[in-house]
Design a protein around this motif. Structure first.
Motif, PDB file in Angstrom:
ATOM      1  N   GLU A  80       0.790  -1.224   0.000  1.00  0.00           N
ATOM      2  CA  GLU A  80       0.000   0.000   0.000  1.00  0.00           C
ATOM      3  C   GLU A  80       0.831   1.287   0.000  1.00  0.00           C
ATOM      4  O   GLU A  80       0.261   2.389  -0.021  1.00  0.00           O
ATOM      5  N   GLU A  99      -9.280   4.716   4.677  1.00  0.00           N
ATOM      6  CA  GLU A  99      -8.289   3.643   4.633  1.00  0.00           C
ATOM      7  C   GLU A  99      -8.654   2.606   3.577  1.00  0.00           C
ATOM      8  O   GLU A  99      -7.777   2.069   2.897  1.00  0.00           O
ATOM      9  N   GLN A 100      -9.951   2.376   3.396  1.00  0.00           N
ATOM     10  CA  GLN A 100     -10.370   1.407   2.383  1.00  0.00           C
ATOM     11  C   GLN A 100     -10.026   1.891   0.982  1.00  0.00           C
ATOM     12  O   GLN A 100      -9.717   1.083   0.092  1.00  0.00           O
ATOM     13  N   LYS A 103      -6.487   0.841   0.302  1.00  0.00           N
ATOM     14  CA  LYS A 103      -6.403  -0.594   0.017  1.00  0.00           C
ATOM     15  C   LYS A 103      -6.857  -0.894  -1.419  1.00  0.00           C
ATOM     16  O   LYS A 103      -6.213  -1.689  -2.132  1.00  0.00           O
ATOM     17  N   ARG A 107      -4.661  -2.181  -4.867  1.00  0.00           N
ATOM     18  CA  ARG A 107      -5.039  -3.282  -5.768  1.00  0.00           C
ATOM     19  C   ARG A 107      -5.000  -2.828  -7.224  1.00  0.00           C
ATOM     20  O   ARG A 107      -4.587  -3.577  -8.118  1.00  0.00           O
TER      21      ARG A 107
END
Length: 386
Positions: A80, A99-100, A103, A107
């Motif tokens: 990350e 925070e998501q 993430k 990806r």
């Protein structure tokens, strides 16, 4: 250093340094001067070009991918680091993402890597996560480019960039209303950097008297600005490279991913004395070369983060120092003064306005002759401000 000293387009070099401190990478971790030089060329090409183009290019920049560990970012084990810094430091700033989002952005960047043998950018399809991702409310089979476009579409992105440019060129405290106005112009221009710079330089705040002398010169601005303003002569920029390194701005080696903190952080009781010592040694360029070399040789002992100079390096350094020159007579003549004469009140004020951003912090001695009066201004703490 040589390019900054000799360029006919100093704003380009100023912005190249700005982007180096914005999209930070360090030679100590990248360990390839070729990749760092390639990144520096990218910054120069887009110095006042297009921020969106620059952001997409930095996502494919090998030095950046190595520095922020994206070369090891792969499906099933996302790293990350790059995704986080892209949001926090490069585009949006803290508080404008969750925070998501980090993430999911990580990806999207899986498989964006570097070919170790050649140092070239590579997308590794087997390492890329092709599943659906959601970044800042936008969903789809996102890759790095799609993720960057999502960030650019956020109003916070333009405002974050304009506020940072404001702190670079105007004052430490951006005007929120003006930032929003200029950010709107930046977004309407599809992130044309020249548009933002033009609006900043024509803004009333840029010319406001109260904003003068509110920013501290970085070591590069102090040393390069002095050499250019007073038209020092030199053969080799090596001593100046060592000087800015010793003052805390070792180019290609910023302290961390946040870059050099800048502002008031440049000045403390130690660095102020060191800055004044560098200026004093520079203006000894009117003294005998041998004496000048002996005084400045201590600067060539060791550059922070680097090994000490060997015998040949010390000889090169000493020879370079002896060739630094300042023609005080020619510079003062532009103000109707002379090195051997005491300037009158009109001449003193004209020289003062050319050298200092505001009144000196201490009264100057009106009996000093030309070059001595000039040195007294340069040694005044106000000279450290812009």
């Amino acid at each position: 250093m040589r390019e900054m000293l000799s360029t006919t387009t100093p704003l380009t070099e100023r912005m190249t340094l700005f982007w180096h401190n914005h999209f930070t990478s360090s030679q100590q971790k990248v360990r390839s001067i070729q990749l760092m030089a390639h990144q520096n060329s990218l910054f120069r090409q887009q110095a006042s070009g297009n921020f969106g183009t620059l952001l997409h290019a930095i996502g494919r920049d090998p030095a950046m991918l190595l520095y922020l560990d994206n070369s090891s970012n792969r499906k099933g084990a996302p790293n990350e680091n790059f995704a986080r810094e892209v949001m926090e430091l490069f585009t949006l700033g803290e508080g404008h993402y969750e925070e998501q989002d980090v993430k999911e952005a990580a990806r999207a960047l899986t498989g964006w890597s570097v070919e170790r043998d050649t140092g070239e950018f590579r997308i590794r399809p087997a390492a890329h996560d092709t599943g659906s991702k959601t970044v800042l409310g936008v969903s789809g089979n996102l890759d790095g480019d799609a993720m960057f476009d999502i960030l650019l579409a956020q109003p916070a992105c333009a405002e974050y960039l304009v506020a940072k440019l404001w702190r670079e060129f105007i004052s430490p405290t951006p005007d929120p209303r003006e930032v929003r106005r200029i950010a709107g112009q930046l977004r309407d221009s599809h992130y044309d950097i020249k548009t933002a710079l033009r609006e900043l330089f024509l803004a009333p705040a840029f010319w406001e008297v109260n904003n003068r002398a509110t920013l501290v010169k970085s070591p590069v601005e102090l040393v390069v600005g002095t050499l250019r303003q007073f038209r020092f002569s030199y053969d080799d920029p090596l001593p100046f490279t060592f000087a800015i390194g010793q003052l805390g701005q070792n180019l290609f080696n910023p302290p961390n991913v946040k870059g050099w903190p800048g502002g008031d952080a440049w000045i403390n009781s130690t660095t102020l004395l060191a800055r004044e010592a560098v200026l004093e040694r520079l203006f000894r360029a009117t003294e005998r070369p041998a004496a000048r070399a002996q005084v400045m040789m201590q600067d060539g002992a060791k550059l922070p983060g680097q090994q000490a100079l060997g015998r040949e390096g010390k000889i090169q350094f000493a020879n370079a120092v002896t060739r630094i020159g300042f023609d005080a007579h020619a510079w003062l003549a532009e103000f109707g003064s002379d090195d051997a004469l005491v300037p009158d009140l009109r001449q003193r004020l004209a020289i003062q306005r050319a050298v200092l951003a505001r009144e000196p912090s201490a009264p100057t001695n009106a009996a000093l002759h030309g070059s001595a009066y000039l040195r007294s201004l340069v040694m005044d703490p106000v000279y450290q401000l812009k």
